[in-house]
Enzyme design. Structure first.
Site, PDB file in Angstrom:
ATOM      1  N   SER A   1       0.840  -1.211   0.000  1.00 23.26           N
ATOM      2  CA  SER A   1       0.000   0.000   0.000  1.00 23.26           C
ATOM      3  C   SER A   1       0.869   1.253   0.000  1.00 23.26           C
ATOM      4  O   SER A   1       0.615   2.212  -0.733  1.00 23.26           O
ATOM      5  CB  SER A   1      -0.885   0.022   1.247  1.00 23.26           C
TER       6      SER A   1
ATOM      7  N   ARG B   1       1.585   4.330  -2.970  1.00 23.41           N
ATOM      8  CA  ARG B   1       1.332   5.737  -2.644  1.00 23.41           C
ATOM      9  C   ARG B   1       2.607   6.574  -2.724  1.00 23.41           C
ATOM     10  O   ARG B   1       2.561   7.754  -3.059  1.00 23.41           O
ATOM     11  CB  ARG B   1       0.697   5.822  -1.254  1.00 23.41           C
TER      12      ARG B   1
ATOM     13  N   GLY C   1      -5.801  -4.113  -7.800  1.00 21.61           N
ATOM     14  CA  GLY C   1      -7.032  -3.378  -7.493  1.00 21.61           C
ATOM     15  C   GLY C   1      -6.721  -2.024  -6.881  1.00 21.61           C
ATOM     16  O   GLY C   1      -7.347  -1.019  -7.203  1.00 21.61           O
TER      17      GLY C   1
ATOM     18  N   ARG D   1     -13.315  -7.224 -11.259  1.00 25.70           N
ATOM     19  CA  ARG D   1     -13.516  -6.634  -9.925  1.00 25.70           C
ATOM     20  C   ARG D   1     -14.362  -5.363 -10.018  1.00 25.70           C
ATOM     21  O   ARG D   1     -14.329  -4.647 -11.012  1.00 25.70           O
ATOM     22  CB  ARG D   1     -12.155  -6.378  -9.263  1.00 25.70           C
TER      23      ARG D   1
ATOM     24  N   SER E   1     -13.571   0.841   2.921  1.00 21.42           N
ATOM     25  CA  SER E   1     -12.532   0.569   1.925  1.00 21.42           C
ATOM     26  C   SER E   1     -11.522   1.700   1.858  1.00 21.42           C
ATOM     27  O   SER E   1     -11.856   2.841   1.524  1.00 21.42           O
ATOM     28  CB  SER E   1     -13.167   0.363   0.545  1.00 21.42           C
TER      29      SER E   1
ATOM     30  N   ASP F   1      -6.598  -8.246   4.528  1.00 28.51           N
ATOM     31  CA  ASP F   1      -5.828  -9.065   3.583  1.00 28.51           C
ATOM     32  C   ASP F   1      -5.255 -10.330   4.222  1.00 28.51           C
ATOM     33  O   ASP F   1      -4.654 -11.148   3.535  1.00 28.51           O
ATOM     34  CB  ASP F   1      -4.671  -8.244   3.001  1.00 28.51           C
TER      35      ASP F   1
END
Ligand code: S3P
Length: 752
Positions: A328, A332, A400, A428, A475, A623
């Site tokens: 993640s 970013r 995703g 998705r 989310s 996850d």
């Protein structure tokens, strides 16, 4: 020896040069015809061909060669095609299959139409993408087509049985067969083959004409040799090819000339930034050459690689390791670094396929990015308004997170873009981001059911406006998408989450000097600010550490240290849940690095017990459930998971796929709409599990082997590379008895 059912009775090869000769000998070597007849203007080559065993029979004329043949292959210089077609036409059998091997296809089609009046359903133009700078029958090689591509450009009304036979012939010679239109073939080849040959011929000729030519060639280094190898190709053949593919070649020469001129200007103006941008983009493209040739973006199309994990049962888990960087944060860091002013340096970047796809996407939008080199990346930020339109669709592989975050960012850009992904990503749900973005004024088209590909119609005439959004699902991807769009929107964009989700976007924005307001469950940004470059140290991914937390907990006699693990409170659900199950996890040396908490973890074997997993922990461990299901299987008592329907729309339906995999190993579970019930203490037996291309499913079952009673096979594991490159080696190092078998569908390019 008589052949049983050869594909063809009599094959006539007209022209016994390198390709014709190689095909003839491949047909003979693989017993694909009863008889291979050859003809050529150079009679001595025919005799040589027969003595070398390339052909069975010599024909003195083209007419004689094709008489009675059920396959005729034209392997003559393309400029000779029409004349040969005229010669053979009266002698062809009614049902003959006619093909060629020329490097341009529209010229062949024109010649066929001129000679035959129309294009027969049994004429199938072909082009093997193989060759060598050597020419002639002496260089013929029956293995020339193995692992190479052959392009066929059949007419719309092609005779299906004939196409099938021709495909079978090439495949039996070891080639992979592709079909495409004539025009597309010629465009693609102009760029990938014809232009490089032209440049090689031209460069060698230019240098040979220089006064110092002797010295130039004497001192020619490896680079010059490599680059100009193809200038030794057959001049007659290449002169034919350029004349016959004139229009497509001219288009690509013009394009290349413009780009070369741009580099000239950059050098003249001492514009190092442009040089660095172009060179680093090209370097990345070159490293992923084979994927580009197969029409993919630069990231691996993992579905092409078949990877199987094989695990021997038992073992204990020990050592001192650091798992790769947080996925993640890696995404970013590139995104914010690219939009910042100044140079952002990132340490610990995850060199997995997902975050590499994000990195490549920014290169495609004109951002210079150096690296990654052992987790180090240097991003030359272009500022909030410095992105350039990408030249084609942006391919995000399996990611995703990439797709959802990009959608928010690109919706606010003054240009149009398209986002695509692999088979898993393509099913998705994307409406969860498209809908709120539309209410900000974005124009986004999705495929049916809100699926990718996404066409994002950004425009300079329309600005997004801030909204307040109450997220229906917890989310972080949706939240982050809207925050990124909000950086560009008029006014304030605020998002309320139903439960806390990972807050890396908020933390990192603050680190880049962008103010993010936080009011309980609501995060907001006001558009119009700017980002200032920052240094980022990405900690090890707790989601990757999770496999080892479970592994060391369930395997007897285990004692493992995991270094530098990200301990963001919105991510530590897996530790909370495991500790509640009785795991022995010691948190050591807690510290804060670049705005994120980090710690070293020591895990030792423990007797786990089943629990009812508190729903508040679900988004904090979203996850990690596949690994936690393995822990639950090894615990005593029942584990119940509820409130986790989101697991059904991850890289796979992680509830069902885990239940199926466990069932394949003899473990019964009860699947519910929003979770699962697992009775602990069941034996994990030997069996074969399908990961459904989901990296976390594959790694979870690898961990299960520690408590299995027999061998476990896990199919479809290539996507482990999306988040955890080097998993197999690291797992082996700690004591997991894993091996990986890989079958690669590689693409290679010859000289032609
Ligand atoms: C992620 C958020 C989560 C998580 C994913 C990474 C992120 O997805 O599953 O692996 O980086 O924002 P959701 O936001 O869909 O829960």
């Amino acid at each position: 020896m008589p052949l049983r059912d050869p594909l063809f009775q009599r094959v006539a090869i007209i022209g016994l040069g390198l390709i014709g000769g190689s095909l003839a000998s491949a047909i003979r070597k693989n017993s694909l015809a009863l008889e291979v007849v050859g003809t050529d203007l150079r009679k001595e080559d025919l005799v040589l061909g027969q003595s070398l065993g390339v052909i069975d029979t010599i024909a003195d004329s083209t007419a004689e060669a094709v008489r009675g043949a059920d396959l005729v292959v034209l392997a003559v210089p393309v400029q000779a095609t029409r004349k040969v077609l005229e010669e053979i036409r009266p002698h062809l059998a009614a049902d003959v299959l006619l093909t060629d091997v020329g490097s341009t296809k529209s010229g062949f089609v024109k010649d066929v139409e001129a000679v035959f009046g129309e294009f027969s359903t049994r004429i199938i133009p072909g082009h093997p993408i193989a060759g060598s700078e050597r020419s002639g029958i002496r260089a013929a090689n029956p293995d020339m087509f193995t692992h190479h591509k052959v392009i066929l450009t059949p007419p719309d009304n092609v005779s299906a049985p004939h196409l099938k036979k021709l495909r079978a012939l090439w495949e039996a010679c070891g080639a992979t067969v592709l079909t495409m239109s004539v025009a597309y073939h010629d465009e693609v080849l102009a760029a990938t083959s014809h232009l490089p040959h032209l440049i090689a011929f031209s460069l060698v000729d230019t240098l040979a004409g220089e006064d110092e030519n002797m010295d130039i060639f004497r001192y020619a280094a490896g680079g010059f040799r490599d680059f100009t190898r193809i200038a030794a190709s057959d001049p007659v053949m290449w002169h034919d090819i350029f004349l016959s593919n004139r229009d497509a070649v001219l288009r690509v020469i013009d394009h290349f000339t413009r780009d070369l001129d741009q580099l000239r200007t950059a050098i003249a103006d001492q514009d190092g930034a442009t040089l660095l941008r172009v060179f680093s983009r090209a370097k990345a493209a070159r490293e992923h050459f084979s994927k580009m040739l197969s029409g993919q973006a630069y990231v691996t199309n993992n579905s092409e690689n078949q990877v199987t994990f094989r695990l021997q049962p038992g073992g204990s888990v020990t050592g001192d390791i650091r798992v790769p960087g947080d996925k993640s944060m890696s995404h970013r860091s590139i995104m914010l670094g690219a939009l910042a002013e100044g140079i952002t340096e990132v340490k610990g970047f995850l060199e997995g396929e997902d975050s590499l796809a994000t990195l490549q996407a920014f290169r495609d939008m004109g951002v210079t990015i150096e690296g990654p080199d052992n987790g180090f990346v240097r991003i030359h930020g272009v500022g909030m308004h410095g992105l350039q339109p990408p030249r084609g669709p942006i391919y995000l592989g399996n990611s995703g997170t990439g797709m959802r975050l990009f959608t928010g960012l690109l919706a606010a850009q003054p240009f149009e873009s398209e986002l695509t992904g692999d088979a898993s990503l393509s099913v998705r749900p994307m409406n969860r981001v498209a809908e709120p973005l539309r209410s900000m004024g974005a124009v986004i088209d999705t495929a049916e059911g809100g699926r990718p590909p996404l066409k994002i119609r950004g425009s300079k005439d329309k600005k997004l406006v801030g909204i307040h959004y109450d997220m229906p699902v917890a989310s972080a991807q949706v939240k982050s998408c809207l925050l990124l769009a909000g950086l560009y929107a008029e006014g304030t964009t605020s998002i309320t989450e139903p439960a806390p989700t990972r807050d890396h976007t908020e933390r990192m924005l603050a680190g880049f000097g962008y103010k993010v307001e936080r009011d309980g469950p609501t995060a907001s940004v006001t558009g119009g600010g700017k980002l200032t470059a920052n240094a980022i140290d990405v900690p090890a991914d707790i989601s990757s550490a999770a496999f080892f937390l479970v592994a060391a907990s369930i395997a007897p006699d285990s004692d493992l240290i995991l270094r530098h693990v990200g301990m963001n409170p919105t991510r530590v659900g897996v530790i909370n849940i495991l500790q509640q199950m009785g795991a022995n996890i010691e948190i050591m040396d807690e510290r804060e690095i670049g705005g994120e908490p980090v710690a070293d973890l020591r895990v030792r074997s423990a007797e786990l017990k089943g629990i009812e997993i508190p729903e508040v922990q679900v988004p904090l461990a979203i996850d990690e459930f596949p690994a936690l299901f393995i822990a639950a299987t090894c615990a005593t008592g029942r584990t119940v998971l509820t409130g986790a329907e989101e697991l059904r729309v991850k890289e796979s339906d992680r509830i069902q796929v885990m239940a199926d995999g466990l069932a394949a190993l003899g473990v019964k579970t009860e699947v519910t709409e929003d979770g699962i019930i697992i009775e602990g203490g069941q034996a994990i037996k030997s069996g074969s599990v399908h990961s459904h291309s989901d990296h976390r499913i594959a790694m979870s079952f690898a961990v299960a082997s520690l408590r299995a009673t027999g061998e476990i096979e896990i199919i479809d594991c290539a996507n482990v590379a999306t988040s955890f490159p080097g998993f197999v080696e690291l797992a082996q190092q700690t004591g997991i008895k894993i091996s990986a078998e890989e079958a690669k569908a590689g693409v290679e390019q010859g000289a032609d």
